[in-house]
Design a protein around this motif. Structure first.
Motif, PDB file in Angstrom:
ATOM      1  N   THR A  47       0.720  -0.990  -0.053  1.00 27.08           N
ATOM      2  CA  THR A  47       0.072   0.075  -0.056  1.00 27.08           C
ATOM      3  C   THR A  47       0.779   1.320  -0.055  1.00 27.08           C
ATOM      4  OG1 THR A  47      -1.697  -1.080   1.232  1.00 27.08           O
ATOM      5  CG2 THR A  47      -1.853   1.300   1.199  1.00 27.08           C
ATOM      6  N   TYR A  48       1.651   1.174   0.845  1.00 25.97           N
ATOM      7  CA  TYR A  48       2.819   2.583   1.120  1.00 25.97           C
ATOM      8  C   TYR A  48       3.800   2.940  -0.230  1.00 25.97           C
ATOM      9  CZ  TYR A  48       0.731   3.443   5.529  1.00 25.97           C
ATOM     10  OH  TYR A  48      -0.061   3.899   6.641  1.00 25.97           O
ATOM     11  N   VAL A  49       3.959   1.773  -0.792  1.00 28.20           N
ATOM     12  CA  VAL A  49       4.863   1.944  -2.008  1.00 28.20           C
ATOM     13  C   VAL A  49       4.340   2.968  -3.025  1.00 28.20           C
ATOM     14  CG1 VAL A  49       3.874   0.307  -3.725  1.00 28.20           C
ATOM     15  CG2 VAL A  49       6.677   0.817  -3.629  1.00 28.20           C
ATOM     16  N   SER A  53       5.449  10.121  -1.345  1.00 30.07           N
ATOM     17  CA  SER A  53       6.491  10.596  -0.596  1.00 30.07           C
ATOM     18  C   SER A  53       7.813   9.600  -0.797  1.00 30.07           C
ATOM     19  CB  SER A  53       6.392  10.622   1.175  1.00 30.07           C
ATOM     20  OG  SER A  53       6.059   9.547   1.520  1.00 30.07           O
ATOM     21  N   VAL A  54       7.307   8.427  -1.328  1.00 28.69           N
ATOM     22  CA  VAL A  54       8.184   7.441  -1.623  1.00 28.69           C
ATOM     23  C   VAL A  54       8.891   7.710  -3.008  1.00 28.69           C
ATOM     24  CG1 VAL A  54       8.285   4.814  -2.193  1.00 28.69           C
ATOM     25  CG2 VAL A  54       6.826   5.564  -0.589  1.00 28.69           C
ATOM     26  N   PRO A  55      10.163   7.347  -3.244  1.00 35.59           N
ATOM     27  CA  PRO A  55      11.079   7.538  -4.440  1.00 35.59           C
ATOM     28  C   PRO A  55      10.310   6.531  -5.603  1.00 35.59           C
ATOM     29  CG  PRO A  55      12.473   7.188  -2.877  1.00 35.59           C
ATOM     30  CD  PRO A  55      11.143   6.998  -2.278  1.00 35.59           C
ATOM     31  N   ALA A  56      10.331   7.464  -6.764  1.00 40.95           N
ATOM     32  CA  ALA A  56       9.881   6.434  -7.795  1.00 40.95           C
ATOM     33  C   ALA A  56      10.770   5.251  -8.445  1.00 40.95           C
ATOM     34  CB  ALA A  56       9.963   7.361  -9.172  1.00 40.95           C
ATOM     35  N   LEU A  57      11.936   5.166  -7.852  1.00 48.36           N
ATOM     36  CA  LEU A  57      12.845   3.986  -8.091  1.00 48.36           C
ATOM     37  C   LEU A  57      12.252   2.977  -7.375  1.00 48.36           C
ATOM     38  CD1 LEU A  57      15.250   2.620  -9.029  1.00 48.36           C
ATOM     39  CD2 LEU A  57      16.751   3.771  -7.073  1.00 48.36           C
ATOM     40  N   ARG A  59       9.290   2.152  -6.479  1.00 46.29           N
ATOM     41  CA  ARG A  59       8.016   1.978  -7.081  1.00 46.29           C
ATOM     42  C   ARG A  59       8.392   1.119  -8.357  1.00 46.29           C
ATOM     43  NH1 ARG A  59       5.877   6.431  -4.968  1.00 46.29           N
ATOM     44  NH2 ARG A  59       6.614   8.146  -6.847  1.00 46.29           N
ATOM     45  N   ARG A  60       9.238   1.550  -9.205  1.00 44.47           N
ATOM     46  CA  ARG A  60       9.772   0.677 -10.165  1.00 44.47           C
ATOM     47  C   ARG A  60      10.447  -0.550  -9.861  1.00 44.47           C
ATOM     48  NH1 ARG A  60      11.409   6.086 -12.068  1.00 44.47           N
ATOM     49  NH2 ARG A  60      13.665   5.660 -11.359  1.00 44.47           N
TER      50      ARG A  60
END
Length: 114
Positions: A47-49, A53-57, A59-60
């Motif tokens: 959920t928090y990914v 505020s989480v870097p896009a890296l 998520r990738r």
């Protein structure tokens, strides 16, 4: 043939685990305190990914781990099918399809955050 497919699937599974753990390492500082340690961390991670505020890296890496896991499941399905075991092959193919579908839906839904 089956042994080679299983070996390649283990390599994909290792890559998926590496990407997963690297993404968790980047998401952990943004998690609420009650989710930072233990098994709840892995539950809250999905959920928090997608938090802004989480870097896009991170998520990738999360999506890469899902797709690599899907490829690994598909290779296991093919290896088991070559060994003439239909039921486990269908089960692993189903896992691969479900994982790829979840990753693709997440990719479409959160494309702007990548």
């Amino acid at each position: 043939m089956s042994a080679l497919l299983l070996l390649i699937s283990i390599l994909f599974l290792g890559f998926a685990a590496h990407q997963w753990m690297a993404a968790i390492g980047q998401v952990e500082p943004t998690l609420p305190l009650e989710y930072r340690d233990g098994p709840l961390q892995r539950v809250a991670f999905g959920t928090y990914v997608w938090n802004a505020s989480v870097p896009a890296l991170a998520r990738r890496r999360y999506l890469r781990s899902l797709y690599a896991m899907s490829i690994s499941f598909l290779l296991i399905a093919v290896a088991v099918f070559v060994g003439e075991q239909l039921v486990p092959a269908v089960l692993f193919a189903g896992l691969a399809a479900a994982d790829a579908a979840y990753a693709t839906i997440s990719l479409i839904k959160y494309r702007a955050l990548l």
